[in-house]
Design a protein around this motif. Sequence first.
Motif: not given
Length: 347
Positions: A59, A61, A148-149, A163-164
């Motif tokens: 992420k 994060r 995503r963060s 995003d992933m």
Amino acid sequence: MKVTIVNTLILKNPSQNDINQAADLLKEGKLVVFPTETVYGLGASALDETAAARIYAAKGRPSDNPLIIHLADAEDAGKYAEISPCYEKLASLFMPGPLTVVLPKKACIPFSVTGGLDTVAVRVPSHPIAHKLLLAAGIPIAAPSANRSGRPSCTTVDHVIEDMSGKVDAILDGGESDLGLESTILLPRGDNEVVLLRPGAITIEMLTENGFTVSLDKAVTEKPKDNEKPLAPGMKYRHYAPKASLILLDGTFTAVSDFMKLSPSDPSVAFLCYDEQKNDMMQKKAIFLGSYSDSRSQAHNLFDALRKLDQDASITTVYAPLPSKEHIGLALYNRLLKAAGYTVKSL
Ligand code: AMP
Ligand code: MG
């Protein structure tokens, strides 16, 4: 930690076999994105420090932003946290469902999952795929939102893939998220007293109707100061913001719709609007969130709308109505305020 997954397995309308396969991946310390009734979650074993570290890496994060742990059954919470009569009452009323409760953690939950805090946030999702996955895995699954963060949470598999893809081992496709906004987060303060850390579909009105006294953490409606630590650490981070500048319009429905209607057509300006405004916005870049009176639809559509704005690079300014703070409106208000960096224009 560098994330080096090459192939992400995408399992559409997953069968029990697919779910078992995903559960095996989780038990091996791998990352699986799964649907919930709120938003998609990015899951890993909550008992495995390395697996949790992979969530933060995928992420991007910050490591002080703790993860919510997901359980198949509200009664399992006692294995991982100190439960209380307040938790039991909340669980009997609202679990499974879009509610997260912060409790003192037990030693089996690593500090890397809780961002170093001695509390852990617990949730029991009602989505059937999430529930089957948790049952099959038989372990608590740490799962923040699968974006995503800094980006809006994912409410469709397309958002997740955006995003992933290549960062997680598998994605379970469960279609569009029903609610579209993340869970309500509560911190119990007494048997019938809670602090609301993040608003969601379990509303203040629902809690007070059931005999709870609710106080609002000020990070829900106000910009945290630089030196302030909100009770939910995630509330201090920039979140949801589209690339364009977002300005919230504070006024009556008529004032907001007149402002939008009278704004000149300009390809660099877009509007988030209510369905009732369709006839007025023909020549303009407008995304419709739902009917003025239908906050549930607005919540369902918000994150997709924010992501769509980013697909048109010519848009530099976006206007959106400031929602009311009633019922689920407070959750919309909180997310939009953060997306706008707290920029509000009074009409
Ligand atoms: P997300 O999973 O991306 O929806 O983010 C989880 C949210 O839960 C973040 O805002 C966290 O700060 C909050 N959270 C998770 N664990 C705790 C905890 N132990 N105490 C307070 N807030 C928490
Ligand atoms: Mg999130």
